[in-house]
Design a protein around this motif. Sequence first.
Motif, PDB file in Angstrom:
ATOM      1  N   PHE A   9       0.866  -1.265  -0.013  1.00  0.00           N
ATOM      2  CA  PHE A   9      -0.107  -0.149   0.013  1.00  0.00           C
ATOM      3  C   PHE A   9       0.854   1.117   0.078  1.00  0.00           C
ATOM      4  O   PHE A   9       0.760   2.146  -0.870  1.00  0.00           O
ATOM      5  N   CYS A  10       1.925   1.386   0.951  1.00  0.00           N
ATOM      6  CA  CYS A  10       2.611   2.426   0.772  1.00  0.00           C
ATOM      7  C   CYS A  10       3.398   2.782  -0.422  1.00  0.00           C
ATOM      8  O   CYS A  10       3.405   3.918  -0.922  1.00  0.00           O
ATOM      9  N   LEU A  11       4.190   1.735  -0.892  1.00  0.00           N
ATOM     10  CA  LEU A  11       4.699   1.998  -2.349  1.00  0.00           C
ATOM     11  C   LEU A  11       3.653   2.446  -3.297  1.00  0.00           C
ATOM     12  O   LEU A  11       3.847   3.311  -3.994  1.00  0.00           O
ATOM     13  N   SER A  12       2.386   1.768  -3.353  1.00  0.00           N
ATOM     14  CA  SER A  12       1.488   2.069  -4.286  1.00  0.00           C
ATOM     15  C   SER A  12       0.896   3.429  -4.182  1.00  0.00           C
ATOM     16  O   SER A  12       0.921   4.354  -5.145  1.00  0.00           O
ATOM     17  N   PHE A  13       0.824   3.934  -2.861  1.00  0.00           N
ATOM     18  CA  PHE A  13       0.220   5.336  -2.613  1.00  0.00           C
ATOM     19  C   PHE A  13       1.357   6.450  -2.798  1.00  0.00           C
ATOM     20  O   PHE A  13       1.001   7.400  -3.450  1.00  0.00           O
ATOM     21  N   TYR A  18       2.803  10.522  -6.736  1.00  0.00           N
ATOM     22  CA  TYR A  18       3.916  11.147  -7.788  1.00  0.00           C
ATOM     23  C   TYR A  18       3.297  11.264  -9.119  1.00  0.00           C
ATOM     24  O   TYR A  18       3.336  12.232  -9.638  1.00  0.00           O
ATOM     25  N   LEU A  19       2.210  10.454  -9.344  1.00  0.00           N
ATOM     26  CA  LEU A  19       1.562  10.402 -10.815  1.00  0.00           C
ATOM     27  C   LEU A  19       0.447  11.584 -10.761  1.00  0.00           C
ATOM     28  O   LEU A  19       0.306  12.122 -11.952  1.00  0.00           O
ATOM     29  N   ASN A  20       0.214  12.190  -9.672  1.00  0.00           N
ATOM     30  CA  ASN A  20      -0.865  13.371  -9.499  1.00  0.00           C
ATOM     31  C   ASN A  20      -0.129  14.458  -9.425  1.00  0.00           C
ATOM     32  O   ASN A  20      -0.876  15.696  -9.265  1.00  0.00           O
ATOM     33  N   SER A  35      -0.584  11.080   2.664  1.00  0.00           N
ATOM     34  CA  SER A  35      -1.163  10.740   4.102  1.00  0.00           C
ATOM     35  C   SER A  35      -1.443   9.377   4.275  1.00  0.00           C
ATOM     36  O   SER A  35      -0.890   8.797   5.143  1.00  0.00           O
ATOM     37  N   ALA A  36      -1.784   8.686   3.272  1.00  0.00           N
ATOM     38  CA  ALA A  36      -2.121   7.467   3.307  1.00  0.00           C
ATOM     39  C   ALA A  36      -0.868   6.579   3.071  1.00  0.00           C
ATOM     40  O   ALA A  36      -0.781   5.728   4.061  1.00  0.00           O
ATOM     41  N   ILE A 108     -10.209   2.930  -2.275  1.00  0.00           N
ATOM     42  CA  ILE A 108      -9.065   2.051  -1.971  1.00  0.00           C
ATOM     43  C   ILE A 108      -8.201   2.570  -0.615  1.00  0.00           C
ATOM     44  O   ILE A 108      -8.001   1.859   0.298  1.00  0.00           O
ATOM     45  N   ILE A 109      -8.075   4.037  -0.619  1.00  0.00           N
ATOM     46  CA  ILE A 109      -7.201   4.410   0.435  1.00  0.00           C
ATOM     47  C   ILE A 109      -8.196   4.253   1.957  1.00  0.00           C
ATOM     48  O   ILE A 109      -7.523   3.773   2.802  1.00  0.00           O
TER      49      ILE A 109
END
Length: 120
Positions: A9-13, A18-20, A35-36, A108-109
Motif C-alpha cells: 500500500f505504501c509504495l502504491s500510494f 507522484y503521478l498526481n 498521508s495514506a 481504496i485508501i
Amino acid sequence: MIAIINIIFCLSFLVFAYLNLNDVDPWLWVPIYLSAAVCCGLVVFHLVYPRLYLCLIAIYLVHAGTIYFSKDGVRDWITKYNRPSLVETMQADKPYIEKTREFFGLLIIAGALLINYIAA
C-alpha cells in the motif's frame, strides 16, 4: 502479513502521489495519497494511530460522496453514461473518467486505512 500488505500500500500510494503531480489539482491529491502512504509506512514500524485512520477515513468517504453525486461524477457514469470502460486509455478525455477514478482511489485508501484500524 500486515507488514507486507502495508509495504505494498505504501509504495502504491507513493506512486499515485507522484503521478498526481502533473494533475490539474495536485494540491489536493498529492497530500491525500501521501498521508495514506505515511500511515501505511508507519504500520511497518509498529507505529499505529487508530484515531488518525478513522479521521482520514471519514474525510475520504465524505469527499468520495461529493464526487459520487457531483455533475459527471460516479452516479452519472453509472446512469447517464452506462458504465463505459475507465481504463481504455490513461487520458481522461471524458468528463466522468477523472471523477470516477478519483472516487475509486478514495475507496481504496479508505479500505487500506480500515484494514489498519481493524488490525490495530
